[in-house]
Design a protein around this motif. Structure first.
Motif, PDB file in Angstrom:
ATOM      1  N   CYS A 171      40.052  35.214  32.344  1.00  0.00           N
ATOM      2  CA  CYS A 171      39.479  36.535  32.092  1.00  0.00           C
ATOM      3  C   CYS A 171      40.496  37.637  32.388  1.00  0.00           C
ATOM      4  CB  CYS A 171      38.240  36.752  32.954  1.00  0.00           C
ATOM      5  SG  CYS A 171      36.831  35.732  32.507  1.00  0.00           S
ATOM      6  N   CYS A 172      41.322  37.421  33.422  1.00  0.00           N
ATOM      7  CA  CYS A 172      42.295  38.449  33.801  1.00  0.00           C
ATOM      8  C   CYS A 172      43.256  38.739  32.651  1.00  0.00           C
ATOM      9  CB  CYS A 172      43.057  38.031  35.049  1.00  0.00           C
ATOM     10  SG  CYS A 172      43.819  36.391  34.949  1.00  0.00           S
ATOM     11  N   GLN A 173      43.660  37.692  31.954  1.00  0.00           N
ATOM     12  CA  GLN A 173      44.563  37.893  30.821  1.00  0.00           C
ATOM     13  C   GLN A 173      43.857  38.615  29.683  1.00  0.00           C
ATOM     14  OE1 GLN A 173      45.730  34.563  28.404  1.00  0.00           O
ATOM     15  NE2 GLN A 173      47.824  35.308  28.216  1.00  0.00           N
TER      16      GLN A 173
ATOM     17  N   ALA B 124      39.107  35.944  42.696  1.00  0.00           N
ATOM     18  CA  ALA B 124      40.336  35.230  43.055  1.00  0.00           C
ATOM     19  C   ALA B 124      41.575  36.117  43.015  1.00  0.00           C
ATOM     20  CB  ALA B 124      40.530  34.042  42.107  1.00  0.00           C
ATOM     21  N   LEU B 125      41.421  37.391  42.657  1.00  0.00           N
ATOM     22  CA  LEU B 125      42.571  38.287  42.538  1.00  0.00           C
ATOM     23  C   LEU B 125      42.495  39.396  43.589  1.00  0.00           C
ATOM     24  CD1 LEU B 125      42.804  38.612  38.663  1.00  0.00           C
ATOM     25  CD2 LEU B 125      44.589  37.707  40.146  1.00  0.00           C
ATOM     26  N   THR B 126      43.641  39.730  44.140  1.00  0.00           N
ATOM     27  CA  THR B 126      43.751  40.806  45.120  1.00  0.00           C
ATOM     28  C   THR B 126      44.999  41.631  44.801  1.00  0.00           C
ATOM     29  OG1 THR B 126      42.798  39.348  46.803  1.00  0.00           O
ATOM     30  CG2 THR B 126      43.879  41.364  47.566  1.00  0.00           C
TER      31      THR B 126
ATOM     32  N   CYS C 150      41.690  43.715  36.311  1.00  0.00           N
ATOM     33  CA  CYS C 150      41.610  42.259  36.465  1.00  0.00           C
ATOM     34  C   CYS C 150      40.924  41.875  37.769  1.00  0.00           C
ATOM     35  CB  CYS C 150      42.992  41.627  36.370  1.00  0.00           C
ATOM     36  SG  CYS C 150      44.171  42.234  37.600  1.00  0.00           S
ATOM     37  N   VAL C 151      41.197  42.642  38.833  1.00  0.00           N
ATOM     38  CA  VAL C 151      40.583  42.362  40.129  1.00  0.00           C
ATOM     39  C   VAL C 151      39.077  42.597  40.054  1.00  0.00           C
ATOM     40  CG1 VAL C 151      40.494  43.047  42.557  1.00  0.00           C
ATOM     41  CG2 VAL C 151      42.695  42.927  41.373  1.00  0.00           C
TER      42      VAL C 151
END
Length: 355
Positions: A342-344, A322-324, A314-315
């Protein structure tokens, strides 16, 4: 003068209609990248009439494959009830099988483009839409509680992945402004060809009404405004009263005047066709609808620690960075998040949830 095809069809004979489409509206597809976009409102069964029927998609895919395109992509970004669930919606509707191996989750890769600053300075649009040499849009013959009807112009609203659609609904603030908004989205990438599933249509308070209507037609055009003018007339509407058609005509995108449209086939007004209120105010101001849109704009991706394996997919795939990973758990920075979800979609463990 634009032409609109009106051709008798059933879902068993739709290939004949699609052959006629490409005879009337030849497309240069050899060596080209082709994007085919059905109307995938949400997960449903094909016989509910909510989405483009799989038989129509399959016929168009077969026809495009008969040329020598460089590539074919079939995809859409569904509406609020299926945000973050593209694959599931395609599978349940039968559109995954109809795509014949050409399905792609177009919500996973988007580019930022300038937009009408009256709404938002920029929006994100699926890269496959922007970069395709040829875009073929497959709208469904349906009513719509807010825009009265949904057709060729409105089908392009699915160019936008994720919760942008709900956010823009909310920002529009009125049916009049939403009519204008969908034209601004349509202009981001005007499709080359439109093939409408009007074998079974929808009346009443669409776009997910249970009130279906046997129409028995495939419509086609290379101009969305002309197609929607014909559809509006079939529904018993005056196309000149629909603000999105007025706006599109003002923008030079086509004419809603039937005197400017050549018909290949017979235009027959459907008797006693049930349409929503013309202005859409009753639906737009419905507190339940407004609450739904508000809830979708506030969704935040969060990782379930019991399912997350800290794989980092996802990162890596987040288009907004926006993900860390913090303590082996992805954490979202909502100041950067564009709520594309998109992460989901990308999570192999289905650990990302929307809260």
């Amino acid at each position: 003068m634009h032409r609109v095809m009106i051709h008798p069809a059933t879902y068993d004979t739709v290939n004949d209609s699609v052959d006629r489409v490409f005879d009337l509206f030849p497309q240069d597809l050899d060596g080209k990248s082709v994007m085919i976009k059905p109307n995938l409102l949400r997960a449903s069964q094909a016989n509910e009439g909510i989405v483009t029927h799989p038989a129509v998609l399959a016929a168009v895919v077969d026809k495009v494959r008969s040329f020598q395109p460089k590539s074919i992509v079939v995809g859409d970004n569904p509406g609020v009830f299926s945000y973050g669930a593209n694959e599931a919606a395609f599978e349940q509707t039968g559109l995954m099988a109809a795509a014949k191996g050409h399905y792609r989750n177009i919500g996973l890769d988007a580019v930022t483009v300038p937009f009408n600053a009256d709404y938002m300075d920029s929006v994100r649009i699926s890269r496959d839409i922007i970069e395709a040499d040829v875009v073929i849009s497959l709208p469904k013959f349906k009513t719509h509680g807010l825009t009265v009807m949904t057709g060729a112009v409105k089908n392009s609203y699915g160019f936008l992945p994720g919760a942008q659609k709900a956010r823009l609904h909310k920002i529009a603030g009125s049916p009049f402004r939403f009519h204008e908004l969908i034209v601004d989205v349509f202009k981001l990438r005007v499709p080359n060809l439109f093939v409408m599933d009007a074998v079974v249509g929808m009346q009443g308070n669409g776009p997910a009404s249970p009130d279906l209507r046997d129409i028995g037609l495939i419509l086609a055009a290379d101009n969305a405004v002309a197609m929607d003018a014909v559809v509006a007339t079939m529904m018993g509407l005056d196309p000149g009263r629909l603000r999105f058609l007025q706006k599109a005509a003002e923008a030079g995108l086509g004419s809603w005047n039937l005197d400017d449209i050549e018909l290949d086939g017979e235009l027959v007004r459907l008797k006693d066709f049930i349409i929503p209120p013309l202005g859409g105010e009753a639906n737009f101001n419905n507190p339940d609808i407004q609450s739904l849109l508000e809830s979708k704009t506030r969704l935040t991706p969060q990782a379930n620690p019991d399912q997350c394996t800290a794989c980092g997919s996802c990162v890596e795939q987040c288009p907004a960075d926006a993900l860390t990973l913090i303590d082996d758990l992805p954490v979202v920075d909502m100041d950067r998040c564009v709520t594309c979800f998109c992460c989901q979609e990308i999570c192999p463990e289905k650990a990302m949830v929307l809260q």
